[in-house]
Motif scaffolding. Structure first.
Motif, PDB file in Angstrom:
ATOM      1  N   ASP A  56       0.803  -1.225   0.000  1.00 11.49           N
ATOM      2  CA  ASP A  56       0.000   0.000   0.000  1.00 11.49           C
ATOM      3  C   ASP A  56       0.835   1.272   0.000  1.00 11.49           C
ATOM      4  O   ASP A  56       0.403   2.307  -0.498  1.00 11.49           O
ATOM      5  N   ASN A  57       2.045   1.241   0.564  1.00 10.68           N
ATOM      6  CA  ASN A  57       2.888   2.437   0.601  1.00 10.68           C
ATOM      7  C   ASN A  57       3.340   2.878  -0.785  1.00 10.68           C
ATOM      8  O   ASN A  57       3.667   4.038  -0.993  1.00 10.68           O
ATOM      9  N   GLU A  61      -3.167   2.462  -6.786  1.00  2.00           N
ATOM     10  CA  GLU A  61      -4.583   2.389  -6.448  1.00  2.00           C
ATOM     11  C   GLU A  61      -4.830   2.792  -4.994  1.00  2.00           C
ATOM     12  O   GLU A  61      -5.789   3.516  -4.696  1.00  2.00           O
ATOM     13  N   SER A  62      -3.978   2.363  -4.073  1.00  3.46           N
ATOM     14  CA  SER A  62      -4.140   2.718  -2.660  1.00  3.46           C
ATOM     15  C   SER A  62      -4.041   4.227  -2.452  1.00  3.46           C
ATOM     16  O   SER A  62      -4.842   4.815  -1.718  1.00  3.46           O
ATOM     17  N   TRP A  63      -3.065   4.848  -3.087  1.00  4.46           N
ATOM     18  CA  TRP A  63      -2.901   6.301  -2.962  1.00  4.46           C
ATOM     19  C   TRP A  63      -4.115   7.019  -3.555  1.00  4.46           C
ATOM     20  O   TRP A  63      -4.584   8.015  -3.014  1.00  4.46           O
ATOM     21  N   HIS A  64      -4.603   6.520  -4.680  1.00  5.56           N
ATOM     22  CA  HIS A  64      -5.757   7.150  -5.328  1.00  5.56           C
ATOM     23  C   HIS A  64      -6.996   7.044  -4.437  1.00  5.56           C
ATOM     24  O   HIS A  64      -7.736   8.005  -4.282  1.00  5.56           O
ATOM     25  N   LYS A  65      -7.213   5.873  -3.828  1.00  5.39           N
ATOM     26  CA  LYS A  65      -8.370   5.697  -2.952  1.00  5.39           C
ATOM     27  C   LYS A  65      -8.276   6.587  -1.712  1.00  5.39           C
ATOM     28  O   LYS A  65      -9.262   7.139  -1.250  1.00  5.39           O
ATOM     29  N   GLU A  66      -7.059   6.744  -1.186  1.00 13.16           N
ATOM     30  CA  GLU A  66      -6.877   7.532   0.033  1.00 13.16           C
ATOM     31  C   GLU A  66      -6.925   9.037  -0.214  1.00 13.16           C
ATOM     32  O   GLU A  66      -7.469   9.793   0.584  1.00 13.16           O
ATOM     33  N   CYS A  67      -6.359   9.490  -1.311  1.00 10.75           N
ATOM     34  CA  CYS A  67      -6.206  10.937  -1.524  1.00 10.75           C
ATOM     35  C   CYS A  67      -6.916  11.469  -2.764  1.00 10.75           C
ATOM     36  O   CYS A  67      -6.883  12.673  -3.019  1.00 10.75           O
ATOM     37  N   ASP A  69      -9.943  12.122  -3.597  1.00  7.96           N
ATOM     38  CA  ASP A  69     -11.002  13.141  -3.471  1.00  7.96           C
ATOM     39  C   ASP A  69     -10.425  14.549  -3.392  1.00  7.96           C
ATOM     40  O   ASP A  69     -11.141  15.509  -3.617  1.00  7.96           O
ATOM     41  N   GLU A  70      -9.161  14.668  -3.024  1.00  3.77           N
ATOM     42  CA  GLU A  70      -8.540  15.984  -2.881  1.00  3.77           C
ATOM     43  C   GLU A  70      -7.961  16.496  -4.199  1.00  3.77           C
ATOM     44  O   GLU A  70      -7.501  17.636  -4.259  1.00  3.77           O
ATOM     45  N   THR A  80       5.765  10.255  -5.031  1.00  3.42           N
ATOM     46  CA  THR A  80       5.892  11.052  -3.815  1.00  3.42           C
ATOM     47  C   THR A  80       7.216  11.811  -3.846  1.00  3.42           C
ATOM     48  O   THR A  80       8.164  11.410  -4.512  1.00  3.42           O
TER      49      THR A  80
END
Length: 102
Positions: A56-57, A61-67, A69-70, A80
């Motif tokens: 996940d780090n 896909e994990s980054w997209h799901k977490e951030c 909406d911003e 990163t």
């Protein structure tokens, strides 16, 4: 790759799709790749290009799901920065391309 693109749902540029198939993200060999943001002259340093994997780090896909909406519509976090910034790929529209965001 096609599953990832459909699930997000975004239209990845062809050259980015080829990059993911060929390299699947990664860390710069020289440990220092930087660019200057033209609008403010700030230097940003690439830490990692996100991948299509289980960690996940480093997972797109994990980054997209977490951030996601911003971000503006049709954009994707692809990397990163050492100073906690992000590299964002804008997939469609008049501002398409890669940009740095703090």
């Amino acid at each position: 790759m096609i599953r990832l693109e459909k699930e997000m749902p975004l239209n990845f540029p062809e050259d980015y799709k080829l990059f993911l198939v060929d390299k699947n993200g990664g860390v710069p060999e020289e440990n220092y790749v930087s660019m200057v943001i033209p609008s403010n002259g700030e230097e940003i340093v690439l830490g990692v290009l996100l991948e299509n994997n289980e960690n996940d780090n480093f997972n797109l896909e994990s980054w997209h799901k977490e951030c996601g909406d911003e971000l503006m519509e049709s954009s994707l976090i692809i990397g990163t920065e050492y100073g906690s910034g992000l590299f964002v790929l804008i997939c469609e529209g008049g501002q398409d391309g890669i940009t740095g965001k703090n």
